[in-house]
Write an enzyme that holds these catalytic residues in place. Structure first.
Site, PDB file in Angstrom:
ATOM      1  N   SER A 198      39.664  33.494  40.785  1.00  0.00           N
ATOM      2  CA  SER A 198      39.487  34.947  40.720  1.00  0.00           C
ATOM      3  C   SER A 198      38.290  35.354  39.859  1.00  0.00           C
ATOM      4  O   SER A 198      37.785  36.461  39.986  1.00  0.00           O
ATOM      5  CB  SER A 198      40.755  35.614  40.204  1.00  0.00           C
ATOM      6  OG  SER A 198      41.076  35.110  38.926  1.00  0.00           O
ATOM      7  N   ASP A 430      44.588  42.223  30.048  1.00  0.00           N
ATOM      8  CA  ASP A 430      43.860  41.186  30.784  1.00  0.00           C
ATOM      9  C   ASP A 430      42.575  40.904  30.004  1.00  0.00           C
ATOM     10  O   ASP A 430      41.634  41.701  30.011  1.00  0.00           O
ATOM     11  CB  ASP A 430      43.544  41.679  32.199  1.00  0.00           C
ATOM     12  CG  ASP A 430      42.718  40.665  33.009  1.00  0.00           C
ATOM     13  OD1 ASP A 430      42.264  39.650  32.434  1.00  0.00           O
ATOM     14  OD2 ASP A 430      42.514  40.905  34.212  1.00  0.00           O
ATOM     15  N   HIS A 433      39.591  38.403  33.082  1.00  0.00           N
ATOM     16  CA  HIS A 433      38.636  38.963  34.041  1.00  0.00           C
ATOM     17  C   HIS A 433      37.700  39.919  33.311  1.00  0.00           C
ATOM     18  O   HIS A 433      37.835  40.125  32.103  1.00  0.00           O
ATOM     19  CB  HIS A 433      39.402  39.668  35.163  1.00  0.00           C
ATOM     20  CG  HIS A 433      40.293  38.722  35.916  1.00  0.00           C
ATOM     21  ND1 HIS A 433      41.627  38.552  35.618  1.00  0.00           N
ATOM     22  CD2 HIS A 433      40.020  37.867  36.920  1.00  0.00           C
ATOM     23  CE1 HIS A 433      42.142  37.629  36.415  1.00  0.00           C
ATOM     24  NE2 HIS A 433      41.198  37.195  37.222  1.00  0.00           N
TER      25      HIS A 433
END
Ligand SMILES: *[C@@H]1O[C@H](CO)[C@@H](O)[C@H](O)[C@H]1NC(C)=O
Ligand SMILES: *[C@@H]1O[C@H](CO)[C@@H](O)[C@H](O)[C@H]1NC(C)=O
Ligand SMILES: *[C@@H]1O[C@H](CO)[C@@H](O)[C@H](O)[C@H]1NC(C)=O
Ligand SMILES: *[C@@H]1O[C@H](CO)[C@@H](O)[C@H](O)[C@H]1NC(C)=O
Length: 459
Positions: A198, A430, A433
């Protein structure tokens, strides 16, 4: 400097990987939509065209006028771009502008210029972050309909915008200018494929947006979902595609009839054949190998069709050898340029991304990724016949503690976090990312620049 030390890795491993794992597990199990549907994309395109037909174009935001990228580094002063070459003009989507943009384009592909006479070699990957709101961000999230909710931090309520405005300044390379029109010319008739996890999708989204927002006619674009693991962005007027193939281990993860998962250390996924013939392939892997316990994606390892037991690092090494051999046997280096993007750092435990709004400037970096795994990557790349460029973005990214979504992201249902969830950053942040626009845009600028360098040696 030594950016990666094993020391904190064990300590923080479980806690620090939790968020990525939860997200990743969601992807793997299909518990959330992998991408917005094509219908959503069409809807955005249509809405945008209607808006443009109805209204005069809005004034270009200041960042746009001062212009961005053509991935060229010039003399040491930040140069004001020529008024006719600005990215902002392109962004207006008017016919005159299209002509102007195309007219301005035939300049040779942008090149990084060496050191401005200081006798120092231009190393793209060593430098510092400079706050430059005139040049960054390269685009606005609102301009780019296919940006996923997961990374559109400001749309998810992030109040500060400074993290979008930092420009990477490599030491001895002069300053960067980015021009959309030149990038489009550079990518004309090109097929670029990102293969990995990702974080590579994060980079794919960034490049697709950079291209999309530079296009004179944005309606002549398309997103194709070839499968749940394979997505293509096409810019038809430039015969250019930017593709993302999801393969977080690079080697094949196979679901058996009894629903157990085997990680096949000696095979790549069948789908990988589709990347052969691309002009540029950017691989990555790393994070998924460090997941342990319940978060580990595989139930057992396999070689030659039989179960094998081995330590994580040995498995990682075998998988990378499989990958390297596959590249050597299947990729024609006269046709395809191969990159391996280095580990994207996380900011958890001791240097936590939550509430951070400026990059680390005093050099206090707490590395977390196992050093052994990094040397495994480097060794395997060096052993390949095919020249592969190691895009070593780890260090410059480590400084960007401010650039993660933190609580301005989505939950496991793909919805932006609620106010209550945002108040539980330990559970929901998060810090793996990156917000877009943001740091991956710089990775792509470096990628685009290194594509133009002959005998590129990006270490
Ligand atoms: C379009 O791009 C591909 C590479 O992605 C190239 O092989 C093909 O020749 C191009 N088509 C035209 C008409 O230039
Ligand atoms: C994070 O920032 C918010 C808003 O500025 C503040 O209320 C909160 O106390 C901060 N939390 C931590 C842990 O620093
Ligand atoms: C660097 O800055 C951080 C945060 O501002 C601080 O906690 C740390 O002590 C500083 N380290 C040094 C060596 O100055
Ligand atoms: C990648 O960058 C880090 C930090 O700048 C450095 O320690 C490492 O040696 C680099 N790796 C290679 C293969 O050049």
């Amino acid at each position: 400097m030594d950016s990666i030390a094993a020391s904190s890795a064990q300590r923080g491993a479980l806690c620090s990987l939790l968020c990525l794992c939860l997200f990743s597990a969601g992807l793997l199990l299909g518990s959330r939509p992998f991408f917005p549907t094509p219908r959503l994309w069409e809807h955005f395109s249509r809405a945008q065209q209607q808006r443009l037909a109805r209204t005069a174009p809005p004034p270009a935001p200041p960042h746009v006028a001062a212009a961005v990228a053509a991935a060229a580094y010039h003399d040491h002063d930040v140069q004001a771009p020529a008024p006719d070459a600005g990215y902002g003009e392109l962004g207006r989507e008017e016919e005159d502008d299209e002509e102007m943009a195309l007219g301005a384009a035939p300049a040779p592909a942008p090149a990084w210029e060496d050191g401005g006479g200081e006798g120092r070699e231009c190393d793209l990957l060593d430098g510092s972050w400079v706050h430059d709101p005139a040049a960054y961000p390269l685009y606005q999230a609102a301009e780019c309909p296919f940006l996923s909710d997961q990374v559109t931090c400001r749309r998810n309520g992030r109040p500060d915008a400074g993290y979008e405005q930092w420009r990477w300044q490599p030491r001895g390379c002069g300053s960067a200018r980015f021009r959309g029109a030149e990038v489009l010319e550079q990518l004309r008739n090109r097929r670029l494929v990102f293969v990995g996890d990702s974080l590579n999708r994060n980079m794919w989204e960034s490049l697709a947006c950079i291209i999309y927002t530079a296009l004179p006619d944005r309606s002549r674009t398309r997103i194709e979902d070839v499968s749940s693991e394979y997505r293509i962005f096409r810019a038809m007027d430039y015969n250019c595609s930017v593709e993302f193939f999801w393969s977080p281990f690079l080697v094949k993860l196979e679901t058996k009839q009894d629903q157990t998962k085997a990680l096949k250390l000696d095979q790549l996924p069948t789908m990988i054949k589709q990347v052969v013939g691309a002009d540029v392939i950017i691989f990555n892997t790393g994070h998924w190998w460090t997941h342990t316990g319940k978060l580990r994606a595989w139930d057992h390892l396999e070689r030659n069709g039989v179960h094998v037991e081995m330590e994580g690092e040995e498995a990682f090494n075998r998988a990378l050898r499989t990958w390297a051999r596959w590249v050597d046997h299947n990729i024609d280096p006269t046709r395809t340029k191969v990159f391996f993007r280095s580990i994207s750092p996380e900011h958890k435990s001791a240097n936590w991304c939550y509430n951070q709004t400026t990059p680390i400037t005093n050099g206090t970096i707490i590395p977390w990724f196992p050093k052994g795994m990094i040397s495994i990557v480097q060794r395997n790349i060096q052993s390949m016949k095919t020249p592969a460029t190691y895009l070593n973005i780890t260090h410059l990214s480590e400084l960007r503690i401010d650039a993660h979504p933190s609580v301005y992201t989505t939950n496991r249902d793909g919805k932006p976090l609620s106010t209550e969830q945002r108040q539980q950053p330990i559970t929901y942040s998060d810090c793996s990312h990156w917000c877009l626009p943001g740091l991956p845009d710089t990775w792509n600028v470096i990628l685009l620049v290194s594509l133009t360098r002959h005998g590129s040696n990006v270490h």
